[in-house]
Design an enzyme around this catalytic site. Structure first.
Site, mmCIF file in Angstrom:
data_model
loop_
_atom_site.group_PDB
_atom_site.id
_atom_site.type_symbol
_atom_site.label_atom_id
_atom_site.label_comp_id
_atom_site.label_asym_id
_atom_site.label_seq_id
_atom_site.Cartn_x
_atom_site.Cartn_y
_atom_site.Cartn_z
ATOM 1 N N ARG A 1 52.860 58.294 54.321
ATOM 2 C CA ARG A 1 53.705 57.126 54.088
ATOM 3 C C ARG A 1 55.179 57.426 54.341
ATOM 4 N NH1 ARG A 1 50.190 56.574 49.679
ATOM 5 N NH2 ARG A 1 51.765 57.085 48.118
ATOM 6 N N TYR B 1 57.841 55.161 56.446
ATOM 7 C CA TYR B 1 59.098 54.699 55.873
ATOM 8 C C TYR B 1 60.284 55.084 56.755
ATOM 9 C CZ TYR B 1 56.363 54.053 51.586
ATOM 10 O OH TYR B 1 55.423 53.665 50.669
ATOM 11 N N TYR C 1 58.668 42.964 49.121
ATOM 12 C CA TYR C 1 57.840 42.522 48.006
ATOM 13 C C TYR C 1 58.375 43.067 46.678
ATOM 14 C CZ TYR C 1 53.547 42.860 45.097
ATOM 15 O OH TYR C 1 52.615 42.800 44.102
ATOM 16 N N HIS D 1 60.803 43.812 43.571
ATOM 17 C CA HIS D 1 62.223 44.164 43.532
ATOM 18 C C HIS D 1 62.472 45.154 44.665
ATOM 19 C CE1 HIS D 1 66.050 45.816 42.352
ATOM 20 N NE2 HIS D 1 66.122 45.020 41.288
ATOM 21 N N VAL E 1 62.782 48.946 43.702
ATOM 22 C CA VAL E 1 61.756 49.587 42.887
ATOM 23 C C VAL E 1 60.620 50.068 43.785
ATOM 24 C CG1 VAL E 1 60.096 49.280 41.002
ATOM 25 C CG2 VAL E 1 62.339 48.185 40.878
ATOM 26 N N ALA F 1 57.067 44.320 39.463
ATOM 27 C CA ALA F 1 55.797 44.338 38.743
ATOM 28 C C ALA F 1 56.020 44.677 37.272
ATOM 29 C CB ALA F 1 54.852 45.348 39.386
ATOM 30 N N GLN G 1 51.537 53.183 40.405
ATOM 31 C CA GLN G 1 50.738 53.618 41.554
ATOM 32 C C GLN G 1 49.587 54.543 41.144
ATOM 33 O OE1 GLN G 1 53.717 55.205 44.340
ATOM 34 N NE2 GLN G 1 53.937 53.159 45.234
ATOM 35 N N ALA H 1 49.725 42.527 38.457
ATOM 36 C CA ALA H 1 50.355 41.212 38.430
ATOM 37 C C ALA H 1 49.703 40.271 39.431
ATOM 38 C CB ALA H 1 51.847 41.342 38.723
ATOM 39 N N SER I 1 47.536 48.659 41.038
ATOM 40 C CA SER I 1 47.415 48.790 39.582
ATOM 41 C C SER I 1 48.552 49.600 38.975
ATOM 42 C CB SER I 1 46.086 49.451 39.217
ATOM 43 O OG SER I 1 44.984 48.657 39.593
ATOM 44 N N THR I 2 48.961 49.181 37.798
ATOM 45 C CA THR I 2 49.925 49.906 36.967
ATOM 46 C C THR I 2 49.244 50.186 35.632
ATOM 47 O OG1 THR I 2 51.770 48.747 38.017
ATOM 48 C CG2 THR I 2 52.221 49.832 35.919
#
Length: 304
Positions: A112, A116, A138, A140, A143, A170, A212, A253, A280-281
């Site tokens: 990743r 980036y 997507y 904030h 974040v 989230a 994450q 969320a 998922s968090t």
């Protein structure tokens, strides 16, 4: 083309007006870090570029601010990365001529960090070309968004105006949907892989949020699901702090209006990778009350 420094393959792809040809060129070109020295100053006859990074919120409908909408509409180019088709359509309607997704920079099994870096290079190429550039991300935009922070840092280093506008993350949705307050006993927040790799200390009298968890231990991009071989290690580590019977919440969320968030409460002993997704968090409530420092309480006149 001259201002962006396109090579001949890039020029041919652009002239072809073929999106596929453009992505082919972009993804095959080696990704290298930019030199630290500032780019040559733009000619006085060239309009100076700028960078504004905005967030679309978790649910674009209802969470996209008026300020963000204005920047999306008025910018020369809008580079976006969103999680749902509603958000993508909203951006394209606001700026039908200059909107382009950055999703093509993700590659199956590609680290990743490499994707980036490619996004950062694309964003800066637009700014250097004299375009008022808006990047819409997507949630904030500050974040868990390396391209946003790094693009702003490099743009400012080169003398371009760059800023970020806040948005709903989230975590904000988690506080609302789970009814928890970070001010009550405090709140710790870690990325799941970082939490494991750096032996983070946990105050079990405080709330804990792990981001994450659905990609823990996997630093690549995988469209069809991540390698969660490290997930049992995460659960084992949490059990060391909280005990196997401690109840935690797997939270995701809602990204679409009218849909409820995903909330699964489960004991750590029963938590497996089957309960999480890439979005998922994990929320871990306190396991014990805080310890009062009576000496300080006396000194502050706060004896109970």
């Amino acid at each position: 083309m001259e201002a962006a420094g396109l090579d001949e393959p890039g020029r041919r792809a652009l002239r072809s007006r073929s999106a596929q040809a453009m992505w082919d060129v972009l993804l095959r070109r080696p990704v290298t870090a930019l030199p630290e020295e500032p780019a040559p100053p733009a000619l006085e006859t060239t309009r100076r570029g700028s960078l504004t990074v905005v967030g679309t919120g978790i649910r674009t409908v209802g969470q996209l601010t008026m300020e963000a909408i204005t920047w999306i509409k008025e910018s020369d180019v809008v580079l976006y990365l969103v999680a749902d088709p509603v958000g993508e359509e909203a951006i394209r309607l606001l700026n039908p001529r200059g909107a382009m997704s950055l999703r093509g920079y993700y590659g199956e099994g590609v680290h990743r960090a490499q994707s980036y870096e490619a996004m950062v290079l694309h964003i800066l190429s637009c700014v250097r070309a004299g375009q008022h550039t808006c990047v819409a991300l997507y949630g904030h935009p500050g974040v868990f968004a390396f391209p946003a922070h790094e693009s702003i840092r490099r743009a400012r280093q080169e003398g371009y105006p760059a800023r970020m506008l806040p948005a709903i993350s989230a975590e904000d949705c988690l506080f609302a949907d789970l009814g928890v307050d970070p001010a009550v006993n405090g709140c710790q927040s870690f990325e799941a892989t970082d939490f494991l790799l750096h032996s983070r200390h946990v105050d079990t009298s405080s709330q804990l949020i792990l981001w994450q968890v659905g990609v823990v231990g996997d630093l690549t991009y995988r469209h069809m699901g991540y390698d969660l071989g490290a997930f049992p290690l995460l659960v084992s580590r949490l059990c060391e702090f909280y005990g196997a019977g401690h109840e935690v919440t797997v939270y995701e969320a809602s990204i679409l209006p009218g849909l409820a968030p995903t909330i699964t409460r489960i004991a750590l002993a029963h938590l497996t990778a089957a309960y999480v997704t890439a979005g998922s968090t994990l929320y871990v409530p306190p396991a014990r009350p805080p310890i009062l420092d009576r000496g300080l309480a006396t000194a502050m006149g706060l004896n109970r």
